[in-house]
Design an enzyme around this catalytic site. Structure first.
Site, PDB file in Angstrom:
ATOM      1  N   GLU A 171     -13.802  -2.564  -2.357  1.00  0.00           N
ATOM      2  CA  GLU A 171     -15.057  -1.799  -2.495  1.00  0.00           C
ATOM      3  C   GLU A 171     -16.018  -2.425  -3.503  1.00  0.00           C
ATOM      4  O   GLU A 171     -16.569  -1.727  -4.362  1.00  0.00           O
ATOM      5  CB  GLU A 171     -14.751  -0.329  -2.829  1.00  0.00           C
ATOM      6  CG  GLU A 171     -13.946   0.336  -1.731  1.00  0.00           C
ATOM      7  CD  GLU A 171     -13.821   1.848  -1.829  1.00  0.00           C
ATOM      8  OE1 GLU A 171     -14.240   2.428  -2.842  1.00  0.00           O
ATOM      9  OE2 GLU A 171     -13.302   2.444  -0.862  1.00  0.00           O
ATOM     10  N   GLU A 289      -9.100   1.450   4.539  1.00  0.00           N
ATOM     11  CA  GLU A 289      -8.892   2.776   3.929  1.00  0.00           C
ATOM     12  C   GLU A 289      -9.598   3.783   4.824  1.00  0.00           C
ATOM     13  O   GLU A 289     -10.799   3.629   5.098  1.00  0.00           O
ATOM     14  CB  GLU A 289      -9.482   2.877   2.524  1.00  0.00           C
ATOM     15  CG  GLU A 289      -8.677   2.173   1.457  1.00  0.00           C
ATOM     16  CD  GLU A 289      -9.223   2.407   0.047  1.00  0.00           C
ATOM     17  OE1 GLU A 289      -9.763   3.501  -0.230  1.00  0.00           O
ATOM     18  OE2 GLU A 289      -9.110   1.472  -0.770  1.00  0.00           O
TER      19      GLU A 289
HETATM   20  O1  AHR Z   1      -7.940   5.814  -1.957  1.00  0.00           O
HETATM   21  C1  AHR Z   1      -8.587   6.275  -3.104  1.00  0.00           C
HETATM   22  C2  AHR Z   1      -9.748   5.398  -3.530  1.00  0.00           C
HETATM   23  O2  AHR Z   1     -10.737   5.480  -2.571  1.00  0.00           O
HETATM   24  C3  AHR Z   1      -9.470   3.919  -3.613  1.00  0.00           C
HETATM   25  O3  AHR Z   1      -8.939   3.536  -4.841  1.00  0.00           O
HETATM   26  C4  AHR Z   1     -10.817   3.323  -3.430  1.00  0.00           C
HETATM   27  O4  AHR Z   1     -10.759   2.057  -2.825  1.00  0.00           O
HETATM   28  C5  AHR Z   1     -11.560   4.341  -2.598  1.00  0.00           C
HETATM   29  O5  AHR Z   1     -12.785   4.656  -3.143  1.00  0.00           O
END
Ligand code: AHR
Length: 491
Positions: A171, A289
């Site tokens: 991110e 994610e």
């Molecule tokens: O999964 C939780 C968080 O969400 C992770 O650390 C991050 O990559 C995202 O913002």
């Protein structure tokens, strides 16, 4: 009556099983108190919680991303290898905690091998540098007589770990990230990190961290990255979390439309960029994610940073809707990682005495265990609903896969009506026929807000029935607020 028609010849794409991947971060109780709890009577000699391990086995995740997440942008992998008692505890800034480093690379890879899942390591592209990243690849995968390979051997691992999947940063487009990067900075960093990492081991597959801030400079980021480093990218990593902050069921169920927009837009963007830069190598989408997450976040007023979201039935429906989107976009989505696996926005929830399975566990388990090798196009006609700007959204969200080897069709149907059972005619096109009864698996519960808990662990669960069918079709009634998987043998 609604209609679903499947034509076995209308193939969309092969399915990459990596769409059933997971993600484990050093965050809250995901690792410590989740996967790893050395002094627990529930743990094995390596400190792995056996109950968690068994629950994870049921999900059959082929790949597991680690160690973060935001955590990785301040992580030093060397802190987490070697004798445990010599490992330093560090202030951890991403989640405002202290990292003991008792669990690190070797423990994680061992855990993955036992789970029969491929480790996917993300390198620190926040406050870390390319030297640290290439050293990690060498430590894990090296075979020459180098100091790093000797170090791995000294740590008890003679054979290389052969970690195939690596990510460069997490991110980086987000202001919340340690060492967040402009599009120019990341494109440049990615190119140099990727170059040396692939020089150390040319067989590795790399994921670039492209989009997590959907209000950000998405097109410019992808454009610069592909222009500068396109040949070194295997997956463009995108993240999303969805939720129901306004407590509006219909709006929540229409999230499918947002996912369609995002995936189709990315597909178009990638096609254009590959054309423009005359790239021959394929670049897949890795949704590395994804999940439901909206309650336990600082924007929602929860600053506990443990992200212990408790899921309800409507969240389980939305997990299935996301999986349906990955199946429908199987041609481009070649990896996806449910974030996360235990306690932290996760399908498994522990306390020191045991665990319960959250509502979202069940659709994931069902899909992962029944998904075929090929995604099929599906014809659908029937009830719709409208909400906000979305007019005529199909009430049944449908996807289908074919298992060529087993000659099995799996149909995935989410009934997004809160109240209406939908009687549906399910038919096959010209080719093939059903043989034998259809196995019907239904995820459901008394109410869309039903949750599981330690006291009531099975309020939401799966029921299984068999349905007699004709060669060319059958009728099934989809219960309100349900996820149904229909598995049929084909003649
Ligand atoms: O999964 C939780 C968080 O969400 C992770 O650390 C991050 O990559 C995202 O913002």
């Amino acid at each position: 009556m609604d209609q679903i028609r499947v034509d076995l010849d209308r193939v969309l794409a092969s399915i990459d099983r990596n769409i059933f991947g997971g993600f484990a971060e050093h965050l809250g109780r995901c690792i410590y108190g989740g996967i790893y709890e050395p002094n627990s009577p529930l743990s094995d000699e390596n400190g792995i919680r056996t109950d968690v391990f068994e629950a994870l086995c049921r999900l059959r995740m082929p790949i597991l991303r680690y160690p973060g997440g935001n955590f990785v942008s301040g992580y030093r992998w060397r802190d987490g290898v070697g004798p445990v008692e010599e490992r330093p505890a560090r202030a951890e800034l991403a989640w405002n905690s202290v990292e003991s480093n008792r669990f690190g690379t070797n423990e994680f890879v061992q855990f993955c091998r036992k789970l029969e899942t491929e480790p996917f390591l993300v390198v620190n592209c926040g406050d870390g540098d390319m030297r640290e990243a290439r050293d990690w690849v060498e430590y894990c995968n090296g075979t020459q007589e180098t100091a790093l390979v000797k170090l791995r051997r000294q740590h008890g691992f003679d054979a290389p770990h052969n970690v195939k999947y690596w990510g460069i940063g997490n991110e980086v487009d987000g202001h919340w990230q340690i060492g967040a990067k402009t599009p120019e900075e990341y494109a440049r960093a990615y190119l140099e990190f990727a170059k040396v990492m692939k020089w150390v081991d040319p067989t590795i597959k790399l994921t670039a961290a492209v989009t997590s801030d959907w209000d950000g400079d998405i097109v410019a980021r992808a454009g610069l990255l592909v222009e500068q480093a396109g040949k070194l990218i295997d997956y463009l990593g995108i993240h999303w979390y969805v939720g129901n902050p306004t407590n509006d069921f219909e709006a929540y169920m229409a999230v499918s439309e947002l996912l369609e927009d995002r995936l189709s837009a990315y597909e178009g963007l990638m096609r254009m960029l590959r054309l423009q830069h005359k790239l021959e190598n394929p670049i897949a989408i890795g949704v590395d994610e994804w999940n439901v997450w909206y309650r336990k976040r600082s924007e929602a007023g929860d600053f506990s940073n443990t992200l212990e979201e408790i899921y309800n039935l409507e969240d389980a429906l939305v997990v299935a809707i996301q999986l349906n989107a990955f199946i429908r976009h199987a041609a481009s989505v070649r990896m996806a990682n449910l974030a996360q696996v235990v306690n932290v926005i996760a399908p498994i929830f522990t306390n020191p005495n045991g665990l319960f399975l959250q509502t979202i566990f069940y659709p994931f388990e069902l899909y992962s265990n029944t998904c075929g090798t090929t995604a099929l196009d599906v014809f659908w006609k029937g009830d719709t609903f409208s909400t906000g700007n979305h007019i005529g959204v199909r009430t049944l969200d449908v996807a289908a896969t074919l298992n060529e080897e087993k000659k099995q069709l799996a149909l995935y149907v989410v009934n997004r009506s809160k109240t209406k059972a939908l009687e549906t005619a399910i038919t096959l096109g010209d080719t093939g026929g059903f043989s034998g009864p259809v196995q019907v698996f239904e995820v459901n519960g008394p109410d869309i807000k039903s949750e599981n808990s330690f006291d009531h662990p099975t309020t939401v669960g799966v029921s299984r029935t068999d349905l007699k069918v004709e060669r060319k079709g059958y009728v099934h009634t989809f219960a309100p607020h349900s996820v149904t998987v229909l598995v049929s043998d084909l003649a």
